[in-house]
Enzyme design. Sequence first.
Site: not given
Length: 431
Positions: A98, A181, A318, A326, A328, A363
């Site tokens: 994009v 992370c 993120d 930020k 997963a 984390c």
Amino acid sequence: MNTSATGGEPALAAQPFRIADATYEIVIVGGGTAGIAAATSLLARRPDLDIAIIDAADVHYYQPGWTMVGGGIFTPEETVRTMAAVMPAGVRWLKSHVAAFEPERHAVVLDDCRVVHYKQLIVCPGLKLDWDMIEGLSETLGRNGVTSNYQFQSAPRTWENVRALRSGRAIFTQPPMPIKCAGAPQKAMYLAADHWKKSGALNHIDIEFCNAGGVLFGVAAYVPALMEYIEAYGIQLRFNHNLVAVDGGARTATFVRTGADGAKDTVVKEFDMLHVVPPQTAPNFVRSSPLADAVGWVDVDPATLRHKSFENIFALGDVANTTNAKTAAAVRKQAPVVAHNVLAGLGKSADKRLHHYNGYGSCPLTVERGKIVLAEFLYGGKVAPTFPSWLIDGTRPSSLAWQLKQRVLPKLYWEGMLKGHEWLARLEQEH
Ligand SMILES: Cc1cc2nc3c(=O)[nH]c(=O)nc-3n(C[C@H](O)[C@H](O)[C@H](O)COP(=O)(O)OP(=O)(O)OC[C@H]3O[C@@H](n4cnc5c(N)ncnc54)[C@H](O)[C@@H]3O)c2cc1C
């Protein structure tokens, strides 16, 4: 056309995209952690949706595994799959970049100028690792003792460098926030120090943690346990040290140091090994778009993840300007919220209210091989453990948390999150 999100071959996944203009009910920008999780969460609710995912990448990474690659625990191959393999069945994969957003027209423009229209848009192209912001870094990354767990190709070099170093100075850097992370810069350091301790080299290696910020970890509850490891490994903490240049040949790293009075000066340090974490920003095509906030991230409501100005646009992962870690882990909780809210926007959910994300992020700090300090927290740094403290006390090093990271979380990712199962994703849905 569509089949289940969880089963079958990705029948449409690899079909090339040739039509000049196309329209989909839902368009997802980015097929990373957030894009695939959002798509499968949508399909788990409504298997008949007309979804396109736009991403030019051939592969999909499990980035949380890169710390383990850098520590010699996972192989790089365990952290990557082809994009075709993770693309949900029934989704149209547009293998393209994009280039621009046209929210007034409900359209995105691809880099070859083709236009894709949508009813609802989900924006999740991750963030930009800005290696070039550090002068000389790109030329030397992977050589001269310079490495980074933030890149698939370099993470195995970290472990090679750690094993090769028997004496000298090892520097680990952390750039200004926000980064993905935020614990990963120091995770790399602890696993290296643990190896040097066990191999008898630690007494001959000076370790420095050069952090552009002013604290070891943003949530105070986890700092005491981390400080015990800092002291046990003899690590020197250098706060307010921002890496700006690397000379691989000369093995020197240049930092801008900010004093307590705000005055800046330059410090040059010699190194034998340098683990770099690059500065991180929103991707350029997001920064320059009408979706961006003042600093470039997608401007969403922190609870609903809906764009503040465009009602049919959501962001997660993120790229969003939310203040969660930020990670997963954050995406795991965000994807079901976005999936529900997009369906509500389409009038395809019996529950018309928008669901809320509470800022959860996690984390797992790998303080030594076999033990983890499992930080889990919500917006505002409110500690939010998943497990009862008798099982895992997140503020203390835990071998069970290590088992979770090594054995459970990768499966949870590939087989749960990326397949719409939403394990460990339940939130108190406030409305
Ligand atoms: C070293 C390291 C350690 C980590 N450790 C952990 C951990 O222990 N626990 C944890 O929870 N998280 C961890 N993370 C963070 C986690 O990996 C990320 O937060 C997560 O991957 C974010 O997902 P995302 O979908 O937003 O971005 P990504 O997964 O990076 O995906 C972005 C996707 O967008 C695509 N894209 C980019 N630009 C465009 C464009 N113009 N058009 C279309 N598509 C585009 C990319 O090709 C990519 O596929 C770690 C990350 C790193 C690097």
